[in-house]
Design an enzyme around this catalytic site. Structure first.
Site, PDB file in Angstrom:
ATOM      1  N   ASN A   1       0.719  -1.173  -0.059  1.00 45.53           N
ATOM      2  CA  ASN A   1       0.000  -0.079   0.060  1.00 45.53           C
ATOM      3  C   ASN A   1       0.779   1.059  -0.046  1.00 45.53           C
ATOM      4  OD1 ASN A   1      -2.700   0.764  -0.032  1.00 45.53           O
ATOM      5  ND2 ASN A   1      -2.825   1.431   1.995  1.00 45.53           N
TER       6      ASN A   1
ATOM      7  N   ARG B   1       3.074  -0.662   9.602  1.00 43.73           N
ATOM      8  CA  ARG B   1       4.069  -1.849   9.104  1.00 43.73           C
ATOM      9  C   ARG B   1       5.184  -2.069  10.064  1.00 43.73           C
ATOM     10  NH1 ARG B   1       3.132   1.798   5.521  1.00 43.73           N
ATOM     11  NH2 ARG B   1       1.863   1.425   3.461  1.00 43.73           N
TER      12      ARG B   1
ATOM     13  N   LYS C   1       0.733 -11.756  -1.669  1.00 43.83           N
ATOM     14  CA  LYS C   1       1.695 -10.799  -2.719  1.00 43.83           C
ATOM     15  C   LYS C   1       3.130 -10.649  -2.294  1.00 43.83           C
ATOM     16  CE  LYS C   1       3.104  -7.068  -4.878  1.00 43.83           C
ATOM     17  NZ  LYS C   1       4.210  -6.719  -4.019  1.00 43.83           N
TER      18      LYS C   1
ATOM     19  N   PRO D   1       4.048 -12.563  -8.585  1.00 36.49           N
ATOM     20  CA  PRO D   1       3.365 -11.930  -7.465  1.00 36.49           C
ATOM     21  C   PRO D   1       1.958 -11.174  -8.110  1.00 36.49           C
ATOM     22  CG  PRO D   1       5.408 -10.850  -7.792  1.00 36.49           C
ATOM     23  CD  PRO D   1       5.416 -12.038  -8.574  1.00 36.49           C
TER      24      PRO D   1
ATOM     25  N   ASP E   1      -0.329  -8.091  -8.060  1.00 40.76           N
ATOM     26  CA  ASP E   1      -0.557  -7.138  -7.016  1.00 40.76           C
ATOM     27  C   ASP E   1      -1.850  -6.129  -7.792  1.00 40.76           C
ATOM     28  OD1 ASP E   1       0.518  -6.199  -9.542  1.00 40.76           O
ATOM     29  OD2 ASP E   1       1.754  -4.732  -8.700  1.00 40.76           O
TER      30      ASP E   1
END
Length: 299
Positions: free
Chosen positions: A114, A167, A232, A249, A251
């Site tokens: 994000n 995070r 992801k 991956p 996304d």
DNA sequence: AACCAGGTACTAA
DNA sequence: TTAGTACATGGT
């Protein structure tokens, strides 16, 4: 500096596309700051001039990291069998997938969630400049990427100071678990497989070598037990940090590729899109995903 | 000044 | 399982 020839290698797009956040441009050179080394590269028409620090002239490190010995021509042939991938490849010829450090890749992609590319780079640059170990390079002082052990000791407040927001606890807890798994891994060298509980057995596999020994879906499942690691981030770690090439991956852009470029029915189910990619591109899925990512992102 | 970003965790239906 | 939402912070 040493010289190594590189053919059919799109150096800039490879180093500064969306797969690797460790490179910085310094005076027409590209520098990567890793846990145990700095790689310095000066691009040239026919290849690269390079040097490594603090251990100098580490040819293996550079060639391995850049995946320079990979057979790109046969890879290219395979990708060209699909018309859309072929188009993407035309726009981004010589785009490679690097072989990054496992732990560093995991932390970097936890940070990446994000966030946009410039913001990711900024946080990682700050992580290095605030918490990395100093090394002397040609009379100047630079810093390495902080070791996973060092990251595990950082406070939430310290981590917040590099702009990673919520995070911070993910990074702290994941780093802590990785260091713990490394130490138990050392105490129990190899398989005298006595009664391990499922839990402790899983943990002992959560190391670079443990994960390398697992099939991609199993390894992904295990990585996803770490805080801040969803499908992801797990797949980024597998592809960029553990050399996996049979997956890619997914996304936001991956979903757009699936829906818009290939006209599939829209879905927000990660598994469905992931399997579609792997079934379509097989052992070259990571490369297909990489070139399509750059293609649609700059469309 | 909103809106978006290489998502994930959590909750409720 | 699927659908919705909060999340910290910075880029555009």
């Amino acid at each position: 500096m040493n010289f190594t020839p590189l053919s059919n290698y799109n150096l800039y797009q490879t180093l500064f596309g969306g797969q690797d956040f460790n490179w910085q441009e310094i005076n027409d050179e590209y520098w990567a700051f890793l846990q145990h080394a700095i790689i310095r590269v000066k691009p040239h028409d026919e290849g690269i001039f390079w040097q490594t620090y603090p251990e100098k002239d580490n040819f293996d490190l550079v060639v391995n990291y850049l995946a320079a010995e990979e057979d790109f021509d046969s890879l290219k042939l395979n990708l060209e069998s699909d018309s859309i991938t072929s188009l993407a490849l035309e726009k981004y010829p010589g785009l490679r997938i690097l072989k990054q450090d496992f732990e560093q890749t995991l932390i970097n992609f936890i940070i990446s969630q994000n966030k946009n590319l410039p913001a990711i780079r900024r946080s990682i640059k700050d992580l290095i400049s605030k918490f990395g170990q100093e090394v002397e390079v040609e009379g100047g002082v630079y810093k390495l990427y902080p070791s996973i052990e060092r990251i595990a000791t950082l406070s939430i407040e310290e981590l917040r100071s590099i702009g990673v927001g919520y995070r911070a606890s993910y990074i702290q807890q994941t780093a802590l678990q990785l260091t713990q798994n490394k130490s138990t891994d050392r105490k129990e060298p190899t398989s005298i497989s006595v009664e391990h509980g499922v839990d402790s057995e899983s943990k002992s596999e959560m190391t670079e070598n443990g994960l390398k020994g697992l099939p991609s879906d199993k390894a992904r499942e295990l990585l996803m037990t770490l805080p801040g690691v969803g499908p992801k981030v797990a797949d980024c770690t597998l592809v960029y940090g553990l050399g996996r090439r049979d997956i890619t991956p997914i996304d936001r852009w991956g979903f757009r590729i699936y829906e818009q470029l290939y006209q599939n029915k829209p879905t927000n189910n990660y598994e469905i899109v992931s399997r579609w990619f792997s079934e379509k591109f097989g052992k070259d899925t990571a490369y297909a995903g990489q070139v399509l990512f750059e293609y649609i992102r700059n469309a």
